[in-house]
Design an enzyme around this catalytic site. Structure first.
Site, PDB file in Angstrom:
ATOM      1  CB  THR A 180      -0.761  -0.039   1.436  1.00 27.73           C
ATOM      2  OG1 THR A 180      -0.484   0.284   2.060  1.00 27.73           O
ATOM      3  CG2 THR A 180      -1.914  -1.210   1.480  1.00 27.73           C
ATOM      4  CD  GLU A 326      -5.282  -2.118   1.249  1.00 25.95           C
ATOM      5  OE1 GLU A 326      -5.655  -2.154   0.662  1.00 25.95           O
ATOM      6  OE2 GLU A 326      -5.032  -1.407   2.521  1.00 25.95           O
ATOM      7  CE  LYS A 436     -17.739  12.504  15.661  1.00 31.36           C
ATOM      8  NZ  LYS A 436     -17.364  10.952  15.725  1.00 31.36           N
ATOM      9  CD1 TRP A 441     -17.079  12.884  12.266  1.00 29.42           C
ATOM     10  CD2 TRP A 441     -18.247  11.225  11.148  1.00 29.42           C
ATOM     11  NE1 TRP A 441     -16.829  11.631  12.742  1.00 29.42           N
ATOM     12  CE2 TRP A 441     -17.566  10.104  11.906  1.00 29.42           C
ATOM     13  CE3 TRP A 441     -19.093  10.278   9.902  1.00 29.42           C
ATOM     14  CZ2 TRP A 441     -17.468   9.495  12.225  1.00 29.42           C
ATOM     15  CZ3 TRP A 441     -18.721   9.184  10.206  1.00 29.42           C
ATOM     16  CH2 TRP A 441     -18.818   8.181  10.908  1.00 29.42           C
TER      17      TRP A 441
HETATM   18  P1  AMP Z   1      -4.650   3.510  -2.180  1.00 34.54           P
HETATM   19  O1  AMP Z   1      -4.690   1.771  -1.741  1.00 34.54           O
HETATM   20  O2  AMP Z   1      -3.721   3.712  -2.166  1.00 34.54           O
HETATM   21  O3  AMP Z   1      -5.017   2.818  -3.929  1.00 34.54           O
HETATM   22  O4  AMP Z   1      -5.556   3.860  -1.516  1.00 34.54           O
HETATM   23  C1  AMP Z   1      -7.023   3.773  -1.819  1.00 34.54           C
HETATM   24  C2  AMP Z   1      -7.923   4.328  -1.219  1.00 34.54           C
HETATM   25  O5  AMP Z   1      -8.037   5.573  -2.112  1.00 34.54           O
HETATM   26  C3  AMP Z   1      -9.250   4.618  -1.160  1.00 34.54           C
HETATM   27  O6  AMP Z   1      -9.362   3.480   0.317  1.00 34.54           O
HETATM   28  C4  AMP Z   1     -10.025   5.396  -1.424  1.00 34.54           C
HETATM   29  O7  AMP Z   1      -9.611   5.996   0.684  1.00 34.54           O
HETATM   30  C5  AMP Z   1      -9.084   6.209  -1.744  1.00 34.54           C
HETATM   31  N1  AMP Z   1      -9.327   6.380  -2.880  1.00 34.54           N
HETATM   32  C6  AMP Z   1      -9.313   5.417  -3.983  1.00 34.54           C
HETATM   33  N2  AMP Z   1     -10.500   6.230  -5.165  1.00 34.54           N
HETATM   34  C7  AMP Z   1     -10.861   7.111  -4.732  1.00 34.54           C
HETATM   35  C8  AMP Z   1     -12.143   7.241  -5.241  1.00 34.54           C
HETATM   36  N3  AMP Z   1     -12.818   7.322  -6.410  1.00 34.54           N
HETATM   37  N4  AMP Z   1     -12.646   8.553  -4.936  1.00 34.54           N
HETATM   38  C9  AMP Z   1     -12.310   8.709  -4.062  1.00 34.54           C
HETATM   39  N5  AMP Z   1     -11.647   7.826  -2.986  1.00 34.54           N
HETATM   40  C10 AMP Z   1     -11.336   7.152  -4.041  1.00 34.54           C
END
Ligand code: AMP
Length: 541
Positions: A180, A326, A436, A441
Protein backbone atom coordinates in the site's frame (compact mmCIF):
# COMPACT_ATOMS: atom_id res chain seq x y z
CA UNK A 1 -18.23 -36.07 -8.82
CA UNK A 2 -18.90 -37.18 -12.40
CA UNK A 3 -20.74 -35.02 -14.92
CA UNK A 4 -19.27 -31.72 -13.70
CA UNK A 5 -16.90 -29.44 -15.59
CA UNK A 6 -13.14 -29.84 -15.90
CA UNK A 7 -11.32 -28.54 -12.88
CA UNK A 8 -8.94 -26.21 -14.74
CA UNK A 9 -7.24 -23.59 -12.61
CA UNK A 10 -7.98 -19.91 -13.17
CA UNK A 11 -4.31 -19.06 -13.47
CA UNK A 12 -2.43 -16.38 -15.36
CA UNK A 13 -0.58 -18.89 -17.61
CA UNK A 14 -3.95 -19.99 -19.10
CA UNK A 15 -4.76 -16.38 -19.91
CA UNK A 16 -1.32 -15.93 -21.52
CA UNK A 17 -1.57 -19.12 -23.60
CA UNK A 18 -4.71 -17.76 -25.22
CA UNK A 19 -3.13 -14.37 -25.89
CA UNK A 20 -0.15 -16.14 -27.46
CA UNK A 21 -2.20 -18.37 -29.74
CA UNK A 22 -5.21 -16.15 -30.55
CA UNK A 23 -3.75 -12.63 -30.55
CA UNK A 24 -0.03 -13.08 -31.38
CA UNK A 25 0.00 -10.28 -33.95
CA UNK A 26 -1.76 -7.69 -31.76
CA UNK A 27 0.40 -4.68 -30.97
CA UNK A 28 2.21 -3.56 -27.85
CA UNK A 29 3.50 -0.03 -28.26
CA UNK A 30 5.99 1.58 -25.90
CA UNK A 31 7.68 4.94 -25.57
CA UNK A 32 11.40 4.51 -24.97
CA UNK A 33 13.81 6.57 -22.88
CA UNK A 34 14.98 8.45 -26.01
CA UNK A 35 11.29 9.39 -26.59
CA UNK A 36 10.99 7.25 -29.72
CA UNK A 37 8.01 4.89 -29.97
CA UNK A 38 8.72 1.16 -30.30
CA UNK A 39 6.23 -1.35 -31.72
CA UNK A 40 6.17 -4.99 -30.85
CA UNK A 41 3.54 -7.73 -30.56
CA UNK A 42 1.97 -10.03 -27.99
CA UNK A 43 3.94 -12.90 -29.58
CA UNK A 44 7.27 -11.15 -28.96
CA UNK A 45 6.28 -9.85 -25.55
CA UNK A 46 5.14 -13.27 -24.38
CA UNK A 47 8.30 -14.83 -25.80
CA UNK A 48 10.17 -12.33 -23.60
CA UNK A 49 7.99 -13.33 -20.64
CA UNK A 50 8.76 -17.05 -21.13
CA UNK A 51 12.46 -16.27 -21.46
CA UNK A 52 12.37 -14.23 -18.26
CA UNK A 53 10.63 -17.09 -16.44
CA UNK A 54 13.29 -19.53 -17.66
CA UNK A 55 16.12 -17.12 -16.79
CA UNK A 56 14.82 -16.70 -13.24
CA UNK A 57 14.57 -20.46 -12.80
CA UNK A 58 18.16 -20.76 -14.06
CA UNK A 59 19.18 -18.24 -11.40
CA UNK A 60 17.67 -20.52 -8.77
CA UNK A 61 14.42 -18.64 -8.17
CA UNK A 62 11.92 -21.06 -6.65
CA UNK A 63 8.10 -21.06 -6.77
CA UNK A 64 6.84 -18.57 -4.18
CA UNK A 65 10.05 -16.49 -4.18
CA UNK A 66 9.53 -12.76 -4.60
CA UNK A 67 11.00 -11.05 -7.68
CA UNK A 68 10.72 -7.28 -7.49
CA UNK A 69 10.57 -4.67 -10.23
CA UNK A 70 11.70 -1.05 -10.01
CA UNK A 71 10.54 0.15 -13.41
CA UNK A 72 8.44 2.50 -15.50
CA UNK A 73 5.60 1.27 -17.74
CA UNK A 74 7.32 -0.46 -20.67
CA UNK A 75 7.71 -3.80 -22.43
CA UNK A 76 10.25 -5.43 -20.06
CA UNK A 77 7.90 -4.55 -17.19
CA UNK A 78 5.18 -6.44 -19.08
CA UNK A 79 7.56 -9.43 -19.41
CA UNK A 80 7.78 -9.30 -15.62
CA UNK A 81 4.00 -8.97 -15.16
CA UNK A 82 3.49 -12.11 -17.23
CA UNK A 83 6.69 -14.12 -16.84
CA UNK A 84 7.22 -13.90 -13.08
CA UNK A 85 3.77 -15.21 -12.04
CA UNK A 86 3.98 -17.77 -14.88
CA UNK A 87 7.24 -19.06 -13.43
CA UNK A 88 5.54 -19.72 -10.09
CA UNK A 89 7.38 -16.84 -8.43
CA UNK A 90 5.67 -13.69 -7.15
CA UNK A 91 5.98 -10.38 -8.99
CA UNK A 92 6.58 -7.65 -6.42
CA UNK A 93 6.13 -4.17 -7.93
CA UNK A 94 8.12 -1.52 -6.03
CA UNK A 95 6.87 2.06 -6.00
CA UNK A 96 9.77 4.10 -7.41
CA UNK A 97 8.47 7.28 -5.77
CA UNK A 98 8.85 6.13 -2.17
CA UNK A 99 11.71 7.24 0.03
CA UNK A 100 14.79 4.95 0.08
CA UNK A 101 14.19 4.08 3.77
CA UNK A 102 10.62 2.97 3.07
CA UNK A 103 11.71 1.01 -0.01
CA UNK A 104 14.44 -0.72 1.97
CA UNK A 105 11.87 -1.64 4.62
CA UNK A 106 9.55 -3.06 1.94
CA UNK A 107 12.27 -5.07 0.13
CA UNK A 108 13.46 -6.51 3.44
CA UNK A 109 9.93 -7.23 4.65
CA UNK A 110 9.01 -8.98 1.38
CA UNK A 111 12.47 -10.62 1.34
CA UNK A 112 12.81 -10.14 -2.42
CA UNK A 113 15.22 -12.65 -3.98
CA UNK A 114 15.82 -10.66 -7.17
CA UNK A 115 15.17 -7.03 -8.13
CA UNK A 116 14.82 -5.92 -11.76
CA UNK A 117 15.78 -2.25 -12.12
CA UNK A 118 15.56 0.25 -15.00
CA UNK A 119 18.98 1.69 -15.67
CA UNK A 120 17.46 5.20 -15.88
CA UNK A 121 16.20 4.68 -12.33
CA UNK A 122 19.57 3.55 -10.97
CA UNK A 123 20.30 6.88 -9.22
CA UNK A 124 17.02 6.46 -7.30
CA UNK A 125 17.67 2.78 -6.60
CA UNK A 126 21.30 3.09 -5.50
CA UNK A 127 20.52 4.39 -1.97
CA UNK A 128 18.03 1.52 -1.57
CA UNK A 129 20.62 -1.05 -2.64
CA UNK A 130 22.96 0.16 0.08
CA UNK A 131 20.30 -0.69 2.70
CA UNK A 132 19.04 -4.15 1.64
CA UNK A 133 22.02 -6.47 2.00
CA UNK A 134 22.96 -8.88 -0.74
CA UNK A 135 20.22 -9.47 -3.30
CA UNK A 136 20.50 -10.32 -6.96
CA UNK A 137 19.98 -7.23 -9.12
CA UNK A 138 19.13 -7.35 -12.84
CA UNK A 139 19.46 -4.10 -14.80
CA UNK A 140 17.42 -3.29 -17.92
CA UNK A 141 19.81 -1.37 -20.12
CA UNK A 142 20.34 -0.83 -23.84
CA UNK A 143 24.11 -0.92 -23.41
CA UNK A 144 26.42 -3.04 -21.27
CA UNK A 145 27.51 -0.20 -19.04
CA UNK A 146 25.75 -1.47 -15.91
CA UNK A 147 26.74 -1.15 -12.24
CA UNK A 148 29.29 -3.70 -10.94
CA UNK A 149 27.79 -6.84 -9.43
CA UNK A 150 24.53 -6.59 -11.41
CA UNK A 151 23.23 -8.79 -14.23
CA UNK A 152 22.27 -7.60 -17.69
CA UNK A 153 18.56 -8.15 -18.46
CA UNK A 154 18.94 -8.55 -22.23
CA UNK A 155 21.79 -11.06 -21.89
CA UNK A 156 19.81 -13.21 -19.47
CA UNK A 157 16.86 -13.39 -21.85
CA UNK A 158 19.05 -13.99 -24.92
CA UNK A 159 20.46 -17.12 -23.28
CA UNK A 160 17.01 -18.78 -23.02
CA UNK A 161 16.26 -20.04 -26.52
CA UNK A 162 14.42 -23.10 -25.21
CA UNK A 163 12.10 -21.38 -22.78
CA UNK A 164 9.17 -23.77 -22.11
CA UNK A 165 5.47 -22.93 -22.72
CA UNK A 166 3.27 -21.40 -20.01
CA UNK A 167 2.14 -24.12 -17.61
CA UNK A 168 -0.91 -23.92 -15.34
CA UNK A 169 -0.56 -23.77 -11.61
CA UNK A 170 -2.79 -23.91 -8.55
CA UNK A 171 -5.06 -20.87 -8.77
CA UNK A 172 -4.71 -20.21 -5.06
CA UNK A 173 -0.96 -19.55 -5.22
CA UNK A 174 0.37 -16.00 -4.98
CA UNK A 175 1.02 -14.18 -8.28
CA UNK A 176 1.63 -10.51 -7.49
CA UNK A 177 2.60 -8.60 -4.35
CA UNK A 178 2.03 -4.88 -3.97
CA UNK A 179 2.51 -2.69 -0.91
CA UNK A 180 0.00 0.00 0.00
CA UNK A 181 1.15 3.55 -0.57
CA UNK A 182 1.25 4.26 3.15
CA UNK A 183 -1.05 7.32 3.12
CA UNK A 184 -2.02 6.49 6.68
CA UNK A 185 1.08 4.79 8.08
CA UNK A 186 3.60 2.04 7.30
CA UNK A 187 3.21 0.31 3.92
CA UNK A 188 1.60 -3.13 4.06
CA UNK A 189 1.88 -5.97 1.57
CA UNK A 190 -1.11 -7.29 -0.37
CA UNK A 191 -0.62 -10.64 -2.12
CA UNK A 192 -2.96 -11.34 -5.05
CA UNK A 193 -3.60 -14.94 -6.07
CA UNK A 194 -3.76 -16.12 -9.69
CA UNK A 195 -7.49 -16.72 -9.27
CA UNK A 196 -8.08 -13.20 -7.91
CA UNK A 197 -6.30 -11.57 -10.85
CA UNK A 198 -8.02 -13.73 -13.47
CA UNK A 199 -11.48 -13.02 -12.02
CA UNK A 200 -10.62 -9.33 -11.66
CA UNK A 201 -9.68 -9.28 -15.36
CA UNK A 202 -13.01 -10.84 -16.36
CA UNK A 203 -14.96 -8.32 -14.32
CA UNK A 204 -12.89 -5.37 -15.47
CA UNK A 205 -13.46 -6.14 -19.15
CA UNK A 206 -17.29 -6.24 -18.87
CA UNK A 207 -19.28 -3.62 -20.81
CA UNK A 208 -20.57 -1.93 -17.65
CA UNK A 209 -17.10 -1.90 -16.15
CA UNK A 210 -14.27 -0.80 -18.48
CA UNK A 211 -15.82 -2.26 -21.63
CA UNK A 212 -12.59 -3.77 -22.97
CA UNK A 213 -12.46 -5.75 -26.20
CA UNK A 214 -10.01 -7.02 -28.78
CA UNK A 215 -10.38 -3.74 -30.70
CA UNK A 216 -9.56 -1.61 -27.63
CA UNK A 217 -6.33 0.40 -27.55
CA UNK A 218 -5.43 0.94 -23.92
CA UNK A 219 -2.96 3.38 -22.39
CA UNK A 220 -2.48 2.98 -18.63
CA UNK A 221 -1.05 6.22 -17.25
CA UNK A 222 -1.40 4.68 -13.83
CA UNK A 223 2.06 3.31 -13.03
CA UNK A 224 2.65 -0.42 -13.19
CA UNK A 225 4.00 -0.15 -9.62
CA UNK A 226 0.59 0.95 -8.31
CA UNK A 227 -2.06 -1.71 -7.66
CA UNK A 228 -1.29 -3.87 -10.74
CA UNK A 229 -1.70 -0.86 -13.03
CA UNK A 230 -5.36 -1.31 -12.03
CA UNK A 231 -5.31 -4.80 -13.53
CA UNK A 232 -5.01 -3.51 -17.09
CA UNK A 233 -2.03 -5.62 -18.25
CA UNK A 234 -3.97 -8.78 -17.33
CA UNK A 235 -7.38 -7.62 -18.58
CA UNK A 236 -5.83 -6.49 -21.90
CA UNK A 237 -4.08 -9.84 -22.37
CA UNK A 238 -7.38 -11.60 -21.61
CA UNK A 239 -9.22 -9.84 -24.44
CA UNK A 240 -6.25 -9.25 -26.75
CA UNK A 241 -6.43 -5.44 -26.56
CA UNK A 242 -3.58 -3.34 -27.93
CA UNK A 243 -1.49 -1.86 -25.12
CA UNK A 244 0.28 1.49 -25.26
CA UNK A 245 2.94 2.06 -22.60
CA UNK A 246 4.13 5.61 -21.85
CA UNK A 247 7.62 4.71 -20.56
CA UNK A 248 9.09 7.35 -18.23
CA UNK A 249 7.14 10.23 -19.79
CA UNK A 250 3.99 10.86 -17.78
CA UNK A 251 3.75 14.61 -18.42
CA UNK A 252 0.51 15.81 -20.03
CA UNK A 253 2.07 16.77 -23.39
CA UNK A 254 3.64 13.31 -23.87
CA UNK A 255 0.47 11.50 -22.84
CA UNK A 256 -1.79 13.61 -25.06
CA UNK A 257 0.50 13.04 -28.04
CA UNK A 258 0.28 9.24 -27.52
CA UNK A 259 -3.50 9.39 -27.01
CA UNK A 260 -3.77 11.14 -30.34
CA UNK A 261 -1.17 9.35 -32.46
CA UNK A 262 -2.04 5.84 -31.22
CA UNK A 263 -5.83 6.41 -31.44
CA UNK A 264 -6.16 5.30 -27.82
CA UNK A 265 -9.69 4.19 -26.85
CA UNK A 266 -9.21 3.70 -23.09
CA UNK A 267 -6.93 5.45 -20.65
CA UNK A 268 -6.68 5.40 -16.85
CA UNK A 269 -5.08 7.53 -14.17
CA UNK A 270 -5.49 9.36 -10.87
CA UNK A 271 -7.25 12.77 -10.70
CA UNK A 272 -3.88 14.58 -10.60
CA UNK A 273 -3.15 13.21 -14.08
CA UNK A 274 -6.67 13.99 -15.28
CA UNK A 275 -6.33 17.61 -14.10
CA UNK A 276 -2.95 17.94 -15.84
CA UNK A 277 -4.43 16.53 -19.07
CA UNK A 278 -7.39 18.91 -18.84
CA UNK A 279 -5.14 21.95 -18.34
CA UNK A 280 -2.97 20.87 -21.28
CA UNK A 281 -5.94 20.30 -23.59
CA UNK A 282 -7.41 23.68 -22.60
CA UNK A 283 -4.14 25.44 -23.36
CA UNK A 284 -3.43 23.51 -26.58
CA UNK A 285 -6.75 23.07 -28.40
CA UNK A 286 -7.03 21.17 -31.65
CA UNK A 287 -5.94 17.66 -30.60
CA UNK A 288 -7.93 14.87 -32.20
CA UNK A 289 -9.04 12.61 -29.34
CA UNK A 290 -12.06 11.28 -31.20
CA UNK A 291 -10.96 7.66 -30.66
CA UNK A 292 -10.90 8.07 -26.87
CA UNK A 293 -14.06 6.50 -25.46
CA UNK A 294 -13.25 6.31 -21.79
CA UNK A 295 -10.91 7.88 -19.26
CA UNK A 296 -11.03 5.88 -16.04
CA UNK A 297 -10.22 8.05 -13.04
CA UNK A 298 -9.86 6.73 -9.51
CA UNK A 299 -7.56 6.57 -6.53
CA UNK A 300 -8.95 9.85 -5.16
CA UNK A 301 -12.21 11.75 -5.59
CA UNK A 302 -12.93 13.20 -9.02
CA UNK A 303 -14.80 16.52 -8.82
CA UNK A 304 -17.99 16.85 -10.87
CA UNK A 305 -16.67 20.07 -12.46
CA UNK A 306 -13.76 18.19 -14.01
CA UNK A 307 -16.01 15.44 -15.36
CA UNK A 308 -18.20 18.14 -16.95
CA UNK A 309 -15.21 20.06 -18.30
CA UNK A 310 -13.90 16.97 -20.13
CA UNK A 311 -17.33 16.40 -21.67
CA UNK A 312 -18.09 20.00 -22.58
CA UNK A 313 -14.71 21.18 -23.78
CA UNK A 314 -13.07 18.02 -25.16
CA UNK A 315 -15.77 15.39 -25.69
CA UNK A 316 -13.93 12.96 -23.41
CA UNK A 317 -15.99 10.67 -21.17
CA UNK A 318 -14.59 10.38 -17.67
CA UNK A 319 -15.67 7.35 -15.67
CA UNK A 320 -15.10 7.53 -11.95
CA UNK A 321 -14.15 4.40 -10.00
CA UNK A 322 -13.16 3.53 -6.46
CA UNK A 323 -10.64 0.96 -5.38
CA UNK A 324 -7.74 0.18 -3.09
CA UNK A 325 -4.51 -1.77 -3.23
CA UNK A 326 -6.36 -4.22 -0.96
CA UNK A 327 -9.10 -4.69 -3.61
CA UNK A 328 -6.79 -5.47 -6.58
CA UNK A 329 -7.97 -2.59 -7.07
CA UNK A 330 -11.37 -2.36 -8.81
CA UNK A 331 -14.21 -2.10 -6.29
CA UNK A 332 -16.92 0.20 -7.63
CA UNK A 333 -17.51 2.10 -10.85
CA UNK A 334 -19.85 4.96 -11.59
CA UNK A 335 -21.92 4.10 -14.66
CA UNK A 336 -25.23 5.94 -14.97
CA UNK A 337 -27.99 3.29 -15.03
CA UNK A 338 -30.18 3.03 -18.12
CA UNK A 339 -33.27 4.30 -16.27
CA UNK A 340 -31.51 7.65 -15.90
CA UNK A 341 -30.57 7.88 -19.59
CA UNK A 342 -33.20 10.60 -20.13
CA UNK A 343 -32.77 12.28 -16.74
CA UNK A 344 -31.62 15.94 -16.65
CA UNK A 345 -27.87 16.38 -17.21
CA UNK A 346 -27.39 17.67 -13.64
CA UNK A 347 -28.77 14.45 -12.22
CA UNK A 348 -26.54 12.34 -14.45
CA UNK A 349 -23.43 14.35 -13.55
CA UNK A 350 -24.27 14.12 -9.85
CA UNK A 351 -24.37 10.33 -10.27
CA UNK A 352 -21.11 10.23 -12.21
CA UNK A 353 -19.27 12.19 -9.52
CA UNK A 354 -20.09 9.53 -6.91
CA UNK A 355 -17.90 6.45 -6.61
CA UNK A 356 -20.60 4.29 -8.18
CA UNK A 357 -21.82 0.75 -7.62
CA UNK A 358 -19.87 -2.40 -6.82
CA UNK A 359 -18.68 -4.61 -9.65
CA UNK A 360 -19.75 -8.25 -9.85
CA UNK A 361 -18.66 -10.35 -6.85
CA UNK A 362 -17.76 -7.26 -4.81
CA UNK A 363 -20.08 -6.76 -1.84
CA UNK A 364 -20.32 -3.57 0.21
CA UNK A 365 -21.82 -2.45 3.49
CA UNK A 366 -21.08 0.37 5.94
CA UNK A 367 -20.98 0.48 9.73
CA UNK A 368 -21.75 3.46 11.94
CA UNK A 369 -19.67 4.40 14.98
CA UNK A 370 -22.09 2.58 17.29
CA UNK A 371 -21.30 -0.69 15.46
CA UNK A 372 -24.64 -0.97 13.60
CA UNK A 373 -24.75 -1.38 9.82
CA UNK A 374 -26.12 1.79 8.21
CA UNK A 375 -29.24 1.71 6.01
CA UNK A 376 -28.82 2.18 2.25
CA UNK A 377 -30.59 5.55 2.29
CA UNK A 378 -27.84 7.78 0.84
CA UNK A 379 -27.86 9.69 4.15
CA UNK A 380 -26.37 7.66 6.96
CA UNK A 381 -22.57 7.71 7.06
CA UNK A 382 -20.48 4.75 8.08
CA UNK A 383 -17.14 3.05 7.47
CA UNK A 384 -17.19 1.05 4.24
CA UNK A 385 -16.59 -2.70 4.52
CA UNK A 386 -16.05 -4.88 1.44
CA UNK A 387 -15.61 -8.51 0.53
CA UNK A 388 -15.04 -10.37 -2.71
CA UNK A 389 -12.77 -12.85 -4.49
CA UNK A 390 -10.16 -10.14 -5.18
CA UNK A 391 -10.30 -8.49 -1.76
CA UNK A 392 -7.38 -9.24 0.57
CA UNK A 393 -8.07 -11.50 3.54
CA UNK A 394 -4.87 -10.51 5.41
CA UNK A 395 -1.73 -8.48 4.86
CA UNK A 396 1.41 -10.23 3.66
CA UNK A 397 2.85 -12.41 5.11
CA UNK A 398 -0.09 -12.76 7.52
CA UNK A 399 -2.03 -11.21 10.41
CA UNK A 400 -0.11 -7.95 10.46
CA UNK A 401 -3.21 -5.86 11.14
CA UNK A 402 -6.10 -8.18 12.08
CA UNK A 403 -8.20 -5.18 13.17
CA UNK A 404 -8.65 -4.27 9.48
CA UNK A 405 -10.97 -7.29 9.08
CA UNK A 406 -14.29 -7.87 10.81
CA UNK A 407 -14.94 -11.11 12.71
CA UNK A 408 -16.94 -12.37 9.72
CA UNK A 409 -14.11 -11.63 7.27
CA UNK A 410 -15.06 -8.30 5.63
CA UNK A 411 -12.26 -5.79 4.96
CA UNK A 412 -12.60 -2.49 6.82
CA UNK A 413 -11.60 0.12 4.26
CA UNK A 414 -11.28 3.19 6.48
CA UNK A 415 -13.40 5.13 3.97
CA UNK A 416 -16.49 6.90 5.27
CA UNK A 417 -19.41 6.52 2.89
CA UNK A 418 -23.12 6.81 2.37
CA UNK A 419 -24.83 4.08 0.32
CA UNK A 420 -27.79 4.74 -1.95
CA UNK A 421 -30.62 2.20 -2.24
CA UNK A 422 -29.05 0.37 -5.21
CA UNK A 423 -25.57 0.21 -3.67
CA UNK A 424 -24.13 3.42 -5.10
CA UNK A 425 -21.38 4.74 -2.83
CA UNK A 426 -20.46 8.31 -2.06
CA UNK A 427 -17.14 8.61 -0.27
CA UNK A 428 -17.12 11.43 2.22
CA UNK A 429 -13.66 10.91 3.64
CA UNK A 430 -11.01 8.63 4.99
CA UNK A 431 -11.93 7.84 8.59
CA UNK A 432 -8.77 9.62 9.69
CA UNK A 433 -9.35 12.69 7.47
CA UNK A 434 -12.85 13.64 8.61
CA UNK A 435 -13.25 16.77 10.66
CA UNK A 436 -15.15 16.10 13.84
CA UNK A 437 -16.57 19.44 14.91
CA UNK A 438 -18.72 19.53 18.05
CA UNK A 439 -19.29 15.77 17.66
CA UNK A 440 -20.52 16.09 14.06
CA UNK A 441 -18.65 15.04 10.95
CA UNK A 442 -17.60 17.44 8.21
CA UNK A 443 -16.59 15.91 4.87
CA UNK A 444 -13.33 17.42 3.69
CA UNK A 445 -13.78 15.72 0.32
CA UNK A 446 -17.03 17.62 -0.28
CA UNK A 447 -15.49 20.91 0.86
CA UNK A 448 -12.50 20.38 -1.43
CA UNK A 449 -14.70 19.61 -4.44
CA UNK A 450 -16.74 22.79 -3.93
CA UNK A 451 -13.69 24.95 -3.23
CA UNK A 452 -12.00 23.73 -6.41
CA UNK A 453 -14.78 25.41 -8.38
CA UNK A 454 -13.48 28.80 -7.15
CA UNK A 455 -11.50 30.42 -9.94
CA UNK A 456 -8.74 31.64 -7.61
CA UNK A 457 -8.08 28.12 -6.30
CA UNK A 458 -5.84 25.76 -8.30
CA UNK A 459 -5.44 23.07 -5.61
CA UNK A 460 -6.92 22.66 -2.18
CA UNK A 461 -6.68 20.33 0.76
CA UNK A 462 -8.92 20.68 3.81
CA UNK A 463 -7.62 19.22 7.04
CA UNK A 464 -8.89 18.79 10.57
CA UNK A 465 -7.00 20.92 13.08
CA UNK A 466 -7.47 20.60 16.86
CA UNK A 467 -9.67 23.37 18.23
CA UNK A 468 -10.26 24.27 21.85
CA UNK A 469 -14.00 24.75 21.61
CA UNK A 470 -15.11 22.41 18.83
CA UNK A 471 -12.59 19.59 19.12
CA UNK A 472 -11.58 20.06 15.48
CA UNK A 473 -12.25 22.67 12.84
CA UNK A 474 -11.47 22.67 9.10
CA UNK A 475 -8.47 24.56 7.73
CA UNK A 476 -8.21 25.05 3.95
CA UNK A 477 -4.71 24.92 2.48
CA UNK A 478 -4.84 26.46 -0.94
CA UNK A 479 -2.53 26.73 -3.93
CA UNK A 480 -3.76 29.86 -5.70
CA UNK A 481 -4.15 30.18 -9.47
CA UNK A 482 -1.45 32.49 -10.87
CA UNK A 483 -2.09 36.15 -10.05
CA UNK A 484 -4.78 35.40 -7.41
CA UNK A 485 -4.85 35.32 -3.63
CA UNK A 486 -8.11 33.91 -2.27
CA UNK A 487 -9.09 35.17 1.19
CA UNK A 488 -11.32 33.69 3.88
CA UNK A 489 -14.24 36.05 3.03
CA UNK A 490 -13.94 35.05 -0.68
CA UNK A 491 -14.06 31.41 0.25
CA UNK A 492 -17.00 31.85 2.62
CA UNK A 493 -18.94 33.75 0.00
CA UNK A 494 -18.26 30.98 -2.52
CA UNK A 495 -19.51 28.36 -0.08
CA UNK A 496 -22.74 30.26 0.67
CA UNK A 497 -25.70 28.08 -0.15
CA UNK A 498 -23.50 25.17 -1.20
CA UNK A 499 -22.64 23.60 2.15
CA UNK A 500 -23.86 24.08 5.71
CA UNK A 501 -22.46 27.24 7.35
CA UNK A 502 -20.85 25.31 10.17
CA UNK A 503 -18.78 23.44 7.55
CA UNK A 504 -17.04 26.64 6.38
CA UNK A 505 -13.29 26.48 6.99
CA UNK A 506 -12.20 28.63 9.90
CA UNK A 507 -9.14 29.77 7.99
CA UNK A 508 -7.57 29.74 4.55
CA UNK A 509 -3.82 29.44 4.25
CA UNK A 510 -2.28 30.09 0.83
CA UNK A 511 0.73 27.82 0.21
CA UNK A 512 3.16 27.35 -2.70
CA UNK A 513 2.60 23.61 -3.04
CA UNK A 514 1.04 20.65 -1.24
CA UNK A 515 2.97 17.47 -0.38
CA UNK A 516 1.96 14.30 -2.21
CA UNK A 517 2.56 10.59 -1.75
CA UNK A 518 4.41 8.44 -4.27
CA UNK A 519 1.19 7.87 -6.20
CA UNK A 520 0.20 11.52 -6.28
CA UNK A 521 -2.24 11.68 -3.36
CA UNK A 522 -2.08 14.56 -0.90
CA UNK A 523 -0.27 13.67 2.31
CA UNK A 524 -2.99 14.86 4.65
CA UNK A 525 -1.38 13.21 7.67
CA UNK A 526 1.78 15.27 7.11
CA UNK A 527 -0.20 18.46 6.74
CA UNK A 528 -2.15 17.68 9.90
CA UNK A 529 1.18 17.30 11.70
CA UNK A 530 2.53 20.61 10.34
CA UNK A 531 -0.60 22.60 11.14
CA UNK A 532 -1.62 20.83 14.35
CA UNK A 533 -1.20 23.98 16.50
CA UNK A 534 -2.65 26.36 13.93
CA UNK A 535 -5.74 27.35 15.90
CA UNK A 536 -3.77 27.69 19.12
CA UNK A 537 -1.28 30.02 17.54
CA UNK A 538 -3.78 32.16 15.66
CA UNK A 539 -6.57 33.17 18.04
CA UNK A 540 -9.36 30.54 18.07
CA UNK A 541 -12.33 31.58 15.93
P1 AMP B 1 -4.59 3.01 -2.58
O1 AMP B 1 -4.57 1.71 -1.88
O2 AMP B 1 -3.31 3.77 -2.53
O3 AMP B 1 -5.11 2.87 -3.97
O4 AMP B 1 -5.62 3.95 -1.80
C1 AMP B 1 -6.96 3.57 -1.60
C2 AMP B 1 -7.73 4.73 -1.05
O5 AMP B 1 -7.82 5.78 -2.01
C3 AMP B 1 -9.17 4.41 -0.74
O6 AMP B 1 -9.31 3.79 0.52
C4 AMP B 1 -9.83 5.78 -0.78
O7 AMP B 1 -9.62 6.49 0.43
C5 AMP B 1 -9.05 6.47 -1.86
N1 AMP B 1 -9.80 6.40 -3.12
C6 AMP B 1 -9.65 5.51 -4.14
N2 AMP B 1 -10.51 5.79 -5.14
C7 AMP B 1 -11.23 6.85 -4.75
C8 AMP B 1 -12.30 7.62 -5.33
N3 AMP B 1 -12.77 7.35 -6.54
N4 AMP B 1 -12.81 8.64 -4.61
C9 AMP B 1 -12.33 8.94 -3.39
N5 AMP B 1 -11.34 8.28 -2.78
C10 AMP B 1 -10.80 7.24 -3.45
Amino acid sequence: MRGLMMDMPLSIPALLRRAESVHPHKAIVSRLVDRSVMRTTYAETLDGARRLAAALRALGVQPGDRVATFCWNHVPHLHAYYGIPASGAILHTLNIRLHAEELAYIVTHADDAVIIVDKVLWPVFEPVRARIGHRRIIVISDDHDIPPGTLHYGDLLAAQDDAPPFEDMDEHTGAVLCYTSGTTGRSKGVLYSHRALVLHSFAEALPDMLDLAEASRVLAVVPMFHANAWGLPFACALVGATQILPGPYLDAASIVSLLESERVTHTAGVPTIAHALLAHLDQHPGHDLSALRLMLVGGAAMPETTIRAFDDRHGVKVIHAWGMTETAPLGTISRVPSELADAPADEQYAWRATQGRPGPFVEVRARAEDGALVPWDDQAMGELEVRGPWVASAYYPGDDAPDRWTDDGWFRTGDIVTIEKTGRLTIHDRAKDLVKSGGEWISTVTLEAVLLEHEAIAEVVVIAVPHERWGERPLALVVATPGCRPTLPDVRQHLDGRVARWWYPDAVEVVDSLPRTGVGKYQKHRLREIYRDYFEESAPQ
